[in-house]
Design a protein around this motif. Structure first.
Motif, mmCIF file in Angstrom:
data_model
loop_
_atom_site.group_PDB
_atom_site.id
_atom_site.type_symbol
_atom_site.label_atom_id
_atom_site.label_comp_id
_atom_site.label_asym_id
_atom_site.label_seq_id
_atom_site.Cartn_x
_atom_site.Cartn_y
_atom_site.Cartn_z
ATOM 1 N N THR A 11 -4.854 8.825 -8.777
ATOM 2 C CA THR A 11 -5.679 7.666 -8.466
ATOM 3 C C THR A 11 -6.114 7.739 -7.007
ATOM 4 O OG1 THR A 11 -4.433 6.325 -10.027
ATOM 5 C CG2 THR A 11 -5.761 5.151 -8.419
ATOM 6 N N ILE A 12 -7.413 7.581 -6.786
ATOM 7 C CA ILE A 12 -7.969 7.646 -5.437
ATOM 8 C C ILE A 12 -8.672 6.332 -5.126
ATOM 9 C CG2 ILE A 12 -9.641 8.795 -3.921
ATOM 10 C CD1 ILE A 12 -9.210 11.335 -5.638
ATOM 11 N N MET A 13 -8.321 5.736 -3.997
ATOM 12 C CA MET A 13 -9.044 4.560 -3.510
ATOM 13 C C MET A 13 -10.129 5.078 -2.577
ATOM 14 S SD MET A 13 -7.555 1.053 -1.858
ATOM 15 C CE MET A 13 -7.904 1.101 -0.107
ATOM 16 N N LEU A 14 -11.367 4.765 -2.890
ATOM 17 C CA LEU A 14 -12.533 5.281 -2.188
ATOM 18 C C LEU A 14 -13.136 4.169 -1.335
ATOM 19 C CD1 LEU A 14 -14.505 7.643 -1.845
ATOM 20 C CD2 LEU A 14 -15.577 6.959 -3.984
ATOM 21 N N ARG A 35 -8.810 8.975 -11.368
ATOM 22 C CA ARG A 35 -9.163 7.572 -11.559
ATOM 23 C C ARG A 35 -9.555 7.043 -10.184
ATOM 24 N NH1 ARG A 35 -4.632 5.446 -13.439
ATOM 25 N NH2 ARG A 35 -4.128 4.156 -11.659
ATOM 26 N N ILE A 36 -10.740 6.434 -10.099
ATOM 27 C CA ILE A 36 -11.274 5.982 -8.821
ATOM 28 C C ILE A 36 -11.272 4.463 -8.763
ATOM 29 C CG2 ILE A 36 -13.278 6.030 -7.264
ATOM 30 C CD1 ILE A 36 -11.926 8.793 -7.762
ATOM 31 N N GLU A 37 -10.726 3.947 -7.673
ATOM 32 C CA GLU A 37 -10.792 2.519 -7.367
ATOM 33 C C GLU A 37 -11.629 2.415 -6.103
ATOM 34 O OE1 GLU A 37 -9.596 0.420 -9.403
ATOM 35 O OE2 GLU A 37 -7.999 1.458 -10.470
ATOM 36 N N VAL A 38 -12.646 1.566 -6.129
ATOM 37 C CA VAL A 38 -13.527 1.423 -4.978
ATOM 38 C C VAL A 38 -13.139 0.164 -4.221
ATOM 39 C CG1 VAL A 38 -15.910 1.106 -4.211
ATOM 40 C CG2 VAL A 38 -15.409 2.657 -6.104
ATOM 41 N N SER A 39 -12.996 0.300 -2.910
ATOM 42 C CA SER A 39 -12.660 -0.832 -2.055
ATOM 43 C C SER A 39 -13.814 -1.108 -1.115
ATOM 44 C CB SER A 39 -11.404 -0.543 -1.238
ATOM 45 O OG SER A 39 -11.125 -1.609 -0.351
ATOM 46 N N ALA A 40 -14.033 -2.385 -0.822
ATOM 47 C CA ALA A 40 -15.022 -2.747 0.190
ATOM 48 C C ALA A 40 -14.516 -2.268 1.549
ATOM 49 C CB ALA A 40 -15.225 -4.256 0.197
ATOM 50 N N ILE A 46 -9.569 -3.689 2.536
ATOM 51 C CA ILE A 46 -8.892 -2.401 2.385
ATOM 52 C C ILE A 46 -7.393 -2.617 2.175
ATOM 53 C CG2 ILE A 46 -8.188 -0.297 3.607
ATOM 54 C CD1 ILE A 46 -10.991 -0.324 4.931
ATOM 55 N N LEU A 47 -6.789 -3.422 3.022
ATOM 56 C CA LEU A 47 -5.345 -3.651 2.924
ATOM 57 C C LEU A 47 -4.976 -4.375 1.636
ATOM 58 C CD1 LEU A 47 -4.638 -4.546 6.644
ATOM 59 C CD2 LEU A 47 -4.161 -2.398 5.468
ATOM 60 N N ARG A 48 -5.760 -5.369 1.261
ATOM 61 C CA ARG A 48 -5.511 -6.099 0.011
ATOM 62 C C ARG A 48 -5.625 -5.156 -1.189
ATOM 63 N NH1 ARG A 48 -10.326 -9.176 -1.159
ATOM 64 N NH2 ARG A 48 -10.846 -7.218 -2.160
ATOM 65 N N GLN A 54 -2.337 0.520 -5.308
ATOM 66 C CA GLN A 54 -1.294 1.501 -5.009
ATOM 67 C C GLN A 54 -1.760 2.914 -5.377
ATOM 68 O OE1 GLN A 54 2.610 0.429 -6.326
ATOM 69 N NE2 GLN A 54 2.468 -1.605 -5.452
ATOM 70 N N PRO A 55 -2.852 3.368 -4.755
ATOM 71 C CA PRO A 55 -3.409 4.683 -5.095
ATOM 72 C C PRO A 55 -2.532 5.819 -4.589
ATOM 73 C CG PRO A 55 -4.487 3.819 -3.154
ATOM 74 C CD PRO A 55 -3.569 2.724 -3.657
ATOM 75 N N ASP A 56 -2.746 6.991 -5.175
ATOM 76 C CA ASP A 56 -2.053 8.195 -4.727
ATOM 77 C C ASP A 56 -2.692 8.748 -3.449
ATOM 78 O OD1 ASP A 56 -0.344 8.245 -7.020
ATOM 79 O OD2 ASP A 56 -2.033 9.039 -8.165
ATOM 80 N N LEU A 57 -3.968 8.421 -3.233
ATOM 81 C CA LEU A 57 -4.707 8.915 -2.080
ATOM 82 C C LEU A 57 -5.762 7.891 -1.694
ATOM 83 C CD1 LEU A 57 -5.608 11.322 -0.150
ATOM 84 C CD2 LEU A 57 -7.211 11.914 -1.978
ATOM 85 N N VAL A 58 -5.954 7.731 -0.392
ATOM 86 C CA VAL A 58 -7.051 6.919 0.126
ATOM 87 C C VAL A 58 -8.057 7.874 0.761
ATOM 88 C CG1 VAL A 58 -7.742 5.100 1.736
ATOM 89 C CG2 VAL A 58 -5.526 4.958 0.566
#
Length: 129
Positions: A11-14, A35-40, A46-48, A54-58
């Protein structure tokens, strides 16, 4: 933060404020099975979102709107989760110097990738993290 299920990135937070770049990264990485989660791209979001996903990578851009850059955002994430894996993408060569000079990042899983980014290079770096 709990222990990660596996060492492999799934899971990657982009975090990217330029939508065209965000879409290229997201589509490329999804096709590779992530699996991609997009953050503003603002500090509070970002912190929220990091705590929620709880991604594996940011994967984040160095230049963010507002008062914080990517290294500052990374530091906030790592204060909450010292085991976080972070990859910052930037066109600013000085970001590597800034990272090396900040003792907080010693021993942390953080890397900087200088633009222009070749997608194959991005995939190889993620696979090694």
């Amino acid at each position: 933060m709990g222990l990660r299920q596996q060492d492999k990135v799934q899971t990657i937070m982009l975090i990217e404020d330029e939508e065209d770049i965000l879409l290229v990264y997201r589509d490329f990485l999804e096709r590779r099975g992530y699996r991609i989660e997009v953050s503003a791209p603002t500090a509070n979001e970002i912190l929220r979102d990091y705590e929620a996903y709880q991604p594996d990578l940011v994967l984040l851009d160095y230049r963010l709107p507002g008062y914080m850059n990517g290294l500052q955002a990374a530091e906030k994430i790592l204060q909450k989760d010292p085991m976080a894996r972070i990859l910052i993408v930037t066109a600013y060569e000085d970001a590597k110097k800034e990272l090396a000079e900040n003792k907080f990042f010693n021993g942390k899983k953080i890397s900087i990738l200088i633009k222009p980014v070749q997608l194959g290079q991005l995939a190889r770096l993620i696979a090694r993290l």
